[in-house]
Design a protein around this motif. Structure first.
Motif, PDB file in Angstrom:
ATOM      1  N   ALA A   1       5.325 -10.111   1.730  1.00 41.92           N
ATOM      2  CA  ALA A   1       5.267 -11.537   2.058  1.00 41.92           C
ATOM      3  C   ALA A   1       4.230 -12.253   1.216  1.00 41.92           C
ATOM      4  CB  ALA A   1       4.953 -11.708   3.539  1.00 41.92           C
ATOM      5  N   ALA A   2       3.053 -11.671   1.092  1.00 45.44           N
ATOM      6  CA  ALA A   2       1.994 -12.362   0.366  1.00 45.44           C
ATOM      7  C   ALA A   2       0.839 -11.398   0.134  1.00 45.44           C
ATOM      8  CB  ALA A   2       1.516 -13.581   1.155  1.00 45.44           C
ATOM      9  N   ASP A   3      -0.126 -11.838  -0.690  1.00 44.75           N
ATOM     10  CA  ASP A   3      -1.359 -11.094  -0.918  1.00 44.75           C
ATOM     11  C   ASP A   3      -1.098  -9.678  -1.406  1.00 44.75           C
ATOM     12  OD1 ASP A   3      -4.068 -10.824  -1.088  1.00 44.75           O
ATOM     13  OD2 ASP A   3      -4.342 -10.272   1.009  1.00 44.75           O
ATOM     14  N   VAL A   4      -0.269  -9.568  -2.396  1.00 46.13           N
ATOM     15  CA  VAL A   4       0.070  -8.288  -3.022  1.00 46.13           C
ATOM     16  C   VAL A   4      -0.718  -8.156  -4.320  1.00 46.13           C
ATOM     17  CG1 VAL A   4       1.914  -6.980  -4.116  1.00 46.13           C
ATOM     18  CG2 VAL A   4       2.361  -8.261  -2.022  1.00 46.13           C
ATOM     19  N   THR A   5      -1.229  -6.969  -4.583  1.00 46.53           N
ATOM     20  CA  THR A   5      -1.993  -6.745  -5.804  1.00 46.53           C
ATOM     21  C   THR A   5      -1.162  -5.968  -6.822  1.00 46.53           C
ATOM     22  OG1 THR A   5      -4.074  -6.731  -4.589  1.00 46.53           O
ATOM     23  CG2 THR A   5      -4.095  -5.776  -6.794  1.00 46.53           C
ATOM     24  N   VAL A   6      -1.000  -6.548  -7.998  1.00 48.50           N
ATOM     25  CA  VAL A   6      -0.313  -5.914  -9.120  1.00 48.50           C
ATOM     26  C   VAL A   6      -1.379  -5.545 -10.144  1.00 48.50           C
ATOM     27  CG1 VAL A   6       1.394  -6.182 -10.948  1.00 48.50           C
ATOM     28  CG2 VAL A   6       1.787  -7.246  -8.713  1.00 48.50           C
ATOM     29  N   GLY A   7      -1.595  -4.246 -10.343  1.00 43.73           N
ATOM     30  CA  GLY A   7      -2.591  -3.783 -11.306  1.00 43.73           C
ATOM     31  C   GLY A   7      -1.945  -3.532 -12.659  1.00 43.73           C
ATOM     32  N   VAL A   8      -2.365  -4.288 -13.659  1.00 46.96           N
ATOM     33  CA  VAL A   8      -1.799  -4.203 -15.010  1.00 46.96           C
ATOM     34  C   VAL A   8      -2.877  -3.696 -15.961  1.00 46.96           C
ATOM     35  CG1 VAL A   8      -0.625  -5.470 -16.848  1.00 46.96           C
ATOM     36  CG2 VAL A   8      -0.311  -6.159 -14.459  1.00 46.96           C
ATOM     37  N   THR A   9      -2.529  -2.743 -16.802  1.00 45.83           N
ATOM     38  CA  THR A   9      -3.515  -2.192 -17.721  1.00 45.83           C
ATOM     39  C   THR A   9      -2.865  -1.829 -19.047  1.00 45.83           C
ATOM     40  OG1 THR A   9      -5.156  -0.419 -18.060  1.00 45.83           O
ATOM     41  CG2 THR A   9      -3.192   0.135 -16.775  1.00 45.83           C
ATOM     42  N   ALA A  10      -3.622  -2.005 -20.128  1.00 47.61           N
ATOM     43  CA  ALA A  10      -3.160  -1.644 -21.476  1.00 47.61           C
ATOM     44  C   ALA A  10      -4.216  -0.786 -22.140  1.00 47.61           C
ATOM     45  CB  ALA A  10      -2.889  -2.889 -22.308  1.00 47.61           C
ATOM     46  N   ILE A  11      -3.795   0.073 -23.054  1.00 47.28           N
ATOM     47  CA  ILE A  11      -4.733   0.950 -23.735  1.00 47.28           C
ATOM     48  C   ILE A  11      -5.676   0.173 -24.643  1.00 47.28           C
ATOM     49  CG2 ILE A  11      -3.158   1.442 -25.649  1.00 47.28           C
ATOM     50  CD1 ILE A  11      -5.753   3.840 -24.028  1.00 47.28           C
ATOM     51  N   VAL A  12      -5.200  -0.963 -25.167  1.00 48.72           N
ATOM     52  CA  VAL A  12      -6.031  -1.763 -26.071  1.00 48.72           C
ATOM     53  C   VAL A  12      -5.445  -3.161 -26.111  1.00 48.72           C
ATOM     54  CG1 VAL A  12      -4.725  -1.325 -28.205  1.00 48.72           C
ATOM     55  CG2 VAL A  12      -7.210  -1.664 -28.334  1.00 48.72           C
ATOM     56  N   GLU A  13      -6.228  -4.107 -26.569  1.00 51.82           N
ATOM     57  CA  GLU A  13      -5.732  -5.464 -26.715  1.00 51.82           C
ATOM     58  C   GLU A  13      -5.303  -5.704 -28.165  1.00 51.82           C
ATOM     59  OE1 GLU A  13      -7.893  -8.460 -23.809  1.00 51.82           O
ATOM     60  OE2 GLU A  13      -9.365  -7.124 -24.719  1.00 51.82           O
TER      61      GLU A  13
ATOM     62  N   PRO B   1       3.841   2.616 -37.477  1.00 46.28           N
ATOM     63  CA  PRO B   1       4.752   2.462 -36.342  1.00 46.28           C
ATOM     64  C   PRO B   1       4.054   1.672 -35.238  1.00 46.28           C
ATOM     65  CG  PRO B   1       3.770   4.638 -36.309  1.00 46.28           C
ATOM     66  CD  PRO B   1       3.277   3.968 -37.563  1.00 46.28           C
ATOM     67  N   THR B   2       4.654   1.611 -34.068  1.00 47.88           N
ATOM     68  CA  THR B   2       4.018   0.904 -32.955  1.00 47.88           C
ATOM     69  C   THR B   2       2.932   1.803 -32.365  1.00 47.88           C
ATOM     70  OG1 THR B   2       5.814   1.668 -31.529  1.00 47.88           O
ATOM     71  CG2 THR B   2       5.984  -0.577 -32.404  1.00 47.88           C
ATOM     72  N   ASP B   3       1.910   2.021 -33.170  1.00 42.71           N
ATOM     73  CA  ASP B   3       0.777   2.876 -32.822  1.00 42.71           C
ATOM     74  C   ASP B   3      -0.374   1.969 -32.397  1.00 42.71           C
ATOM     75  OD1 ASP B   3      -1.921   4.102 -33.601  1.00 42.71           O
ATOM     76  OD2 ASP B   3      -0.620   5.862 -33.710  1.00 42.71           O
ATOM     77  N   ASN B   4      -0.838   2.118 -31.171  1.00 47.19           N
ATOM     78  CA  ASN B   4      -1.839   1.200 -30.643  1.00 47.19           C
ATOM     79  C   ASN B   4      -3.171   1.286 -31.376  1.00 47.19           C
ATOM     80  OD1 ASN B   4      -0.259   0.170 -28.285  1.00 47.19           O
ATOM     81  ND2 ASN B   4      -0.235   2.337 -27.799  1.00 47.19           N
ATOM     82  N   THR B   5      -3.569   2.485 -31.792  1.00 46.96           N
ATOM     83  CA  THR B   5      -4.837   2.660 -32.494  1.00 46.96           C
ATOM     84  C   THR B   5      -4.826   1.946 -33.829  1.00 46.96           C
ATOM     85  OG1 THR B   5      -5.166   4.809 -31.422  1.00 46.96           O
ATOM     86  CG2 THR B   5      -6.438   4.359 -33.422  1.00 46.96           C
ATOM     87  N   VAL B   6      -3.787   2.178 -34.620  1.00 43.56           N
ATOM     88  CA  VAL B   6      -3.724   1.581 -35.954  1.00 43.56           C
ATOM     89  C   VAL B   6      -3.493   0.074 -35.875  1.00 43.56           C
ATOM     90  CG1 VAL B   6      -2.553   1.605 -38.187  1.00 43.56           C
ATOM     91  CG2 VAL B   6      -2.904   3.743 -36.951  1.00 43.56           C
ATOM     92  N   VAL B   7      -2.600  -0.347 -34.985  1.00 43.76           N
ATOM     93  CA  VAL B   7      -2.302  -1.779 -34.886  1.00 43.76           C
ATOM     94  C   VAL B   7      -3.526  -2.572 -34.449  1.00 43.76           C
ATOM     95  CG1 VAL B   7      -0.905  -3.502 -33.667  1.00 43.76           C
ATOM     96  CG2 VAL B   7       0.159  -1.430 -34.531  1.00 43.76           C
TER      97      VAL B   7
END
Length: 316
Positions: free
Chosen positions: A19-31, A213-219
């Motif tokens: 109904a309300a007050d739900v927490t969605v935790g979003v996380t990424a390895i890098v920005e 490639p879609t490599d988070n470290t290199v990108v």
């Protein structure tokens, strides 16, 4: 943010809706632009489904700043805080989330190979608490594009972090399609962003072109590698279109905001009571051609007019 116990968090599978007050935790390895766009797409998609940040949900985002250990800490923090669902962006973040909980629903995105990363045992109705969206790159199209723009290329250097399961899968796929196309692949490892420029320099004199490639470290350190390519007139290609805006010559790939939107729709299904284990893992849809004639010129390359004409986006 409302703090929920694990038992209540696990009850999301049976609940018909929140109904309300739900927490969605979003996380990424890098920005970096692609992952940031995916995050924004998830948030906007949820809002369109009625899950509005600050109203019906708390949308909490944290970046691991490129550190797998930090990704694990974030995942454990989300579990301790009793979030209702975790949305990890990238393979390392998804692996950290799964290691932290088998109860709280997980909907991953921007994960190249969910099977190789051992996130799910099957793409169809994977079971457990996990589902999500794969962004497997159209590698054969990438190789064809490289050959079309720079037909004399025979050896291509690939910059990647061997510690990222997604990148290992992509490099293996690159090798599979490069051979029949007459290309030899030379690997250059960078285990952290500070190593990217040195890895690129190590390819100078050994390759005719570079590819990330879609490599988070290199990108996350893309400009460091591109500067080496520009200094040495080496064509530089990328696996994601956001990198073309940052100086790569060209790419065929996904709009990562759209990937996030597609993911957000799956997150909404889980928030509305579906069991993630009953939802098939899907593949991102859509494929755009981006070219950057100015970047190509800096590397001594002229993009053929036909390629420019069919591009979805020409970076000025």
């Amino acid at each position: 943010m409302r703090k929920l116990g694990l038992a209540l968090a696990a009850a999301v599978f049976a609940a018909p809706a929140f109904a309300a007050d739900v927490t969605v935790g979003v996380t990424a390895i890098v920005e970096h632009p692609a992952l940031d766009a995916a995050r924004d797409g998830v948030k906007d998609s949820l809002a369109a489904e009625g899950f509005i940040d600050g109203d019906t949900i708390d949308f909490v985002y944290q970046s691991a700043q490129g550190a797998p250990a930090t990704a694990a800490q974030i995942a454990r923090q989300f579990v301790g805080d009793g979030v209702n669902i975790i949305v990890p962006i990238s393979t390392p973040s998804a692996q950290a989330a799964l290691a932290a909980t088998r109860d709280i629903p997980i909907v991953f995105t921007a994960v190249t190979d969910p099977l190789a990363a051992e996130l799910v045992p099957s793409l169809e109705a994977p079971g457990g608490n996990v589902t999500g969206l794969s962004d497997m790159s159209p590698m054969a199209e990438h190789v064809a594009l490289i050959k079309e723009i720079t037909p004399d290329v025979e050896t291509i250097g690939v910059l990647f972090n061997p510690g990222e399961a997604n990148s290992v899968s992509l490099v293996n796929r690159l090798k599979e399609v490069a051979g029949p196309a007459g290309l030899t692949v030379v690997e250059a490892a960078a285990t952290k962003s500070a190593d990217v420029q040195a890895a690129a320099r190590g390819l100078v004199g050994k390759v005719d072109a570079m590819y990330v490639p879609t490599d988070n470290t290199v990108v996350s350190a893309l400009e460091a590698a591109i500067s080496v390519a520009e200094e040495n007139d080496i064509p530089f290609y990328a696996g994601d279109t956001d990198s073309v805006k940052r100086g790569a010559i060209a790419s065929i790939g996904f709009n990562y905001y759209d990937v996030g939107v597609q993911t957000g729709k799956v997150v909404a299904r889980v928030l509305n009571g579906e069991n993630p284990g009953d939802i098939d893992v899907t593949f991102a849809s859509g494929s755009d051609l981006f070219v950057n004639p100015g970047a190509a010129e800096k590397m001594g390359v002229t993009i053929p007019a036909g390629v420019i004409e069919r591009a979805n986006t020409v970076v000025e």
